[in-house]
Structure formats: structure tokens, C-alpha cells
Design a protein around this motif. Sequence first.
Motif, PDB file in Angstrom:
ATOM      1  N   VAL A  11       0.846  -1.200   0.000  1.00 49.19           N
ATOM      2  CA  VAL A  11       0.000   0.000   0.000  1.00 49.19           C
ATOM      3  C   VAL A  11       0.882   1.250   0.000  1.00 49.19           C
ATOM      4  CG1 VAL A  11      -1.672   1.327   1.354  1.00 49.19           C
ATOM      5  CG2 VAL A  11      -1.962  -1.142   1.097  1.00 49.19           C
ATOM      6  N   LYS A  12       1.886   1.276   0.874  1.00 46.76           N
ATOM      7  CA  LYS A  12       2.790   2.435   0.947  1.00 46.76           C
ATOM      8  C   LYS A  12       3.569   2.599  -0.356  1.00 46.76           C
ATOM      9  CE  LYS A  12       3.449   2.493   5.952  1.00 46.76           C
ATOM     10  NZ  LYS A  12       4.394   2.289   7.043  1.00 46.76           N
ATOM     11  N   ARG A  13       3.982   1.484  -0.964  1.00 47.14           N
ATOM     12  CA  ARG A  13       4.719   1.539  -2.231  1.00 47.14           C
ATOM     13  C   ARG A  13       3.856   2.151  -3.327  1.00 47.14           C
ATOM     14  NH1 ARG A  13       4.372  -1.094  -6.462  1.00 47.14           N
ATOM     15  NH2 ARG A  13       3.133  -2.784  -5.609  1.00 47.14           N
ATOM     16  N   ARG A  14       2.589   1.752  -3.383  1.00 45.02           N
ATOM     17  CA  ARG A  14       1.685   2.302  -4.398  1.00 45.02           C
ATOM     18  C   ARG A  14       1.434   3.790  -4.161  1.00 45.02           C
ATOM     19  NH1 ARG A  14      -3.350  -1.301  -4.255  1.00 45.02           N
ATOM     20  NH2 ARG A  14      -4.085   0.203  -5.790  1.00 45.02           N
ATOM     21  N   MET A  15       1.296   4.189  -2.901  1.00 43.36           N
ATOM     22  CA  MET A  15       1.110   5.614  -2.587  1.00 43.36           C
ATOM     23  C   MET A  15       2.358   6.404  -2.954  1.00 43.36           C
ATOM     24  SD  MET A  15      -0.935   5.655   1.011  1.00 43.36           S
ATOM     25  CE  MET A  15      -2.598   5.057   1.157  1.00 43.36           C
ATOM     26  N   LYS A 127      -3.589  13.248  -5.366  1.00 35.36           N
ATOM     27  CA  LYS A 127      -4.338  12.980  -4.132  1.00 35.36           C
ATOM     28  C   LYS A 127      -5.431  11.948  -4.389  1.00 35.36           C
ATOM     29  CE  LYS A 127      -3.644  17.502  -1.981  1.00 35.36           C
ATOM     30  NZ  LYS A 127      -4.317  18.720  -1.502  1.00 35.36           N
ATOM     31  N   ILE A 128      -6.086  12.067  -5.532  1.00 32.85           N
ATOM     32  CA  ILE A 128      -7.128  11.099  -5.882  1.00 32.85           C
ATOM     33  C   ILE A 128      -6.520   9.705  -6.020  1.00 32.85           C
ATOM     34  CG2 ILE A 128      -8.688  10.393  -7.752  1.00 32.85           C
ATOM     35  CD1 ILE A 128      -9.292  13.422  -8.134  1.00 32.85           C
ATOM     36  N   ALA A 129      -5.338   9.618  -6.638  1.00 34.94           N
ATOM     37  CA  ALA A 129      -4.664   8.314  -6.784  1.00 34.94           C
ATOM     38  C   ALA A 129      -4.345   7.715  -5.415  1.00 34.94           C
ATOM     39  CB  ALA A 129      -3.393   8.469  -7.612  1.00 34.94           C
ATOM     40  N   VAL A 130      -3.865   8.552  -4.484  1.00 38.93           N
ATOM     41  CA  VAL A 130      -3.545   8.069  -3.136  1.00 38.93           C
ATOM     42  C   VAL A 130      -4.827   7.590  -2.446  1.00 38.93           C
ATOM     43  CG1 VAL A 130      -2.774   8.794  -0.840  1.00 38.93           C
ATOM     44  CG2 VAL A 130      -1.434   9.426  -2.850  1.00 38.93           C
ATOM     45  N   ARG A 131      -5.911   8.341  -2.616  1.00 36.79           N
ATOM     46  CA  ARG A 131      -7.179   7.940  -1.988  1.00 36.79           C
ATOM     47  C   ARG A 131      -7.715   6.639  -2.582  1.00 36.79           C
ATOM     48  NH1 ARG A 131      -8.826  13.643  -2.900  1.00 36.79           N
ATOM     49  NH2 ARG A 131      -7.938  14.790  -1.158  1.00 36.79           N
ATOM     50  N   HIS A 132      -7.470   6.420  -3.864  1.00 40.48           N
ATOM     51  CA  HIS A 132      -7.883   5.152  -4.485  1.00 40.48           C
ATOM     52  C   HIS A 132      -7.102   3.989  -3.877  1.00 40.48           C
ATOM     53  CE1 HIS A 132     -10.757   6.437  -7.481  1.00 40.48           C
ATOM     54  NE2 HIS A 132      -9.911   7.323  -7.989  1.00 40.48           N
ATOM     55  N   VAL A 133      -5.823   4.200  -3.636  1.00 41.48           N
ATOM     56  CA  VAL A 133      -5.007   3.154  -3.002  1.00 41.48           C
ATOM     57  C   VAL A 133      -5.561   2.866  -1.607  1.00 41.48           C
ATOM     58  CG1 VAL A 133      -2.717   2.571  -2.125  1.00 41.48           C
ATOM     59  CG2 VAL A 133      -2.941   3.706  -4.341  1.00 41.48           C
ATOM     60  N   ARG A 135      -8.654   3.313  -0.535  1.00 42.63           N
ATOM     61  CA  ARG A 135      -9.932   2.610  -0.673  1.00 42.63           C
ATOM     62  C   ARG A 135      -9.702   1.127  -0.967  1.00 42.63           C
ATOM     63  NH1 ARG A 135     -12.403   4.167  -5.750  1.00 42.63           N
ATOM     64  NH2 ARG A 135     -11.023   2.506  -6.419  1.00 42.63           N
ATOM     65  N   ASP A 136      -8.781   0.833  -1.880  1.00 36.12           N
ATOM     66  CA  ASP A 136      -8.472  -0.562  -2.204  1.00 36.12           C
ATOM     67  C   ASP A 136      -7.951  -1.305  -0.977  1.00 36.12           C
ATOM     68  OD1 ASP A 136      -9.204   0.045  -4.795  1.00 36.12           O
ATOM     69  OD2 ASP A 136      -7.148   0.116  -5.571  1.00 36.12           O
ATOM     70  N   ALA A 137      -7.086  -0.641  -0.202  1.00 38.39           N
ATOM     71  CA  ALA A 137      -6.520  -1.273   0.996  1.00 38.39           C
ATOM     72  C   ALA A 137      -7.613  -1.569   2.023  1.00 38.39           C
ATOM     73  CB  ALA A 137      -5.448  -0.375   1.610  1.00 38.39           C
ATOM     74  N   LEU A 161      -3.422   2.431  10.313  1.00 35.71           N
ATOM     75  CA  LEU A 161      -2.108   2.504   9.653  1.00 35.71           C
ATOM     76  C   LEU A 161      -2.246   2.961   8.202  1.00 35.71           C
ATOM     77  CD1 LEU A 161      -0.403  -0.728  11.057  1.00 35.71           C
ATOM     78  CD2 LEU A 161       0.150   1.648  11.626  1.00 35.71           C
ATOM     79  N   VAL A 162      -3.266   2.471   7.523  1.00 37.03           N
ATOM     80  CA  VAL A 162      -3.507   2.889   6.132  1.00 37.03           C
ATOM     81  C   VAL A 162      -3.845   4.384   6.099  1.00 37.03           C
ATOM     82  CG1 VAL A 162      -5.082   2.651   4.169  1.00 37.03           C
ATOM     83  CG2 VAL A 162      -4.174   0.614   5.289  1.00 37.03           C
ATOM     84  N   GLN A 163      -4.673   4.846   7.042  1.00 38.67           N
ATOM     85  CA  GLN A 163      -5.042   6.263   7.073  1.00 38.67           C
ATOM     86  C   GLN A 163      -3.832   7.137   7.377  1.00 38.67           C
ATOM     87  OE1 GLN A 163      -8.045   7.587   6.147  1.00 38.67           O
ATOM     88  NE2 GLN A 163      -6.866   9.472   6.220  1.00 38.67           N
ATOM     89  N   LYS A 164      -2.950   6.684   8.275  1.00 38.08           N
ATOM     90  CA  LYS A 164      -1.733   7.460   8.574  1.00 38.08           C
ATOM     91  C   LYS A 164      -0.845   7.565   7.328  1.00 38.08           C
ATOM     92  CE  LYS A 164      -1.442   6.597  13.523  1.00 38.08           C
ATOM     93  NZ  LYS A 164      -0.811   5.822  14.591  1.00 38.08           N
TER      94      LYS A 164
END
Length: 187
Positions: A11-15, A127-133, A135-137, A161-164
Amino acid sequence: MAQTTFDLDDVKRRMQGALQSFKGDLASLRSGRASANMLDPIQVEAYGARQPLAQLATVSVPEARLLSVQVWDRSMVGPVEKAIRESDLGLNPQTEGQVLRIRIPELNEQRRKEMVKVAHKYAEESKIAVRHVRRDAIDIIKKVEKDGAFTKDDVTRQSDLVQKATDQHISEIDQALATKEKEILSV
């Protein structure tokens, strides 16, 4: 049925990928000097598909306010010139055989404001891309809970952790945007 697993590092890598893409987009915005990165976002209609300019030509910076684009295939000079003209960068190439010369005009106040708007658009897309990641997580976390691998406490902990990670990456996007906006607006 295959067991679904959750990987916070992925998740962090994709963000981080969304953040790096944003920084690359910002590098393409000019702040008064010529840069070979300025033309990176330009896509050219070539050989029946859209291709990045870098796959069709070499971009160099012979002077502080001049870009030189050496097109490799003579038949692609027209489409490359058209793509540069139609980009939102406000550039006007001059053709000399297979070489396009692009004078970088001084940025006036109106053009600087347009550049800032483009930077804000890039930031919002990231930001939208990060939010999509995110949501998927969260969807994966819920699926893992449904499979019985996570307890309610695990779900809460992993969701936090995902929200942080999301908050951190959005904060980095905002910081990069503020730095680039200051750079663009400085005369």
C-alpha cells in the motif's frame, strides 16, 4: 477459495508511486528556465498510438531559454510539432529540418497563474490516486476480516495505519505543491 492477504508495505509503495509521478509532473512545469523535463508529459500521436515524446526524439537545452528537439524519424516532425503546440505549456516550436527549436518566453503574471493552476490540477490527480489506493486497501482489510483472518481490533489497527500512510503522502503532495508554487510565482 484463495486466502486474501493484506500487505501494508505494498500500500505504501503504491502511494509512493503516486507521489513520485506527481513530482515528475511538477518537474515538467517551467519556472522561467528551459528544462528538458518540460516536455515529458507531451504525448504524440505516432504510428497509430499515443507515445511519449521521449520515445520519438531527443530533447536538449543548448541555452537557458531554448530547447532543441531532435526528431529521429523525419515523418514524425509534423506530429511532434503539433503535439508541442497543442500542449498546455504555451510553447511555439520552429522547425528546421528534423530539429525543432523552442524559445522559452519570459513568464508573465497571467502565465505564472496558469502554471500554478496546472500544478494544482496535478496535485489533485495525485491525491485522488492516493485515496484510491487507500480505498483498495480498506476493501482488502474488510475481505480479510470476512475470511476470518483479522479480528475487529486488527481491522481497526490496520485501517488506522492505512489512514496514517494516506495522510503522510497527501501532506508530502501539499508540501511539494507549495514549494513549486512559490518557485513559479517568484520573479
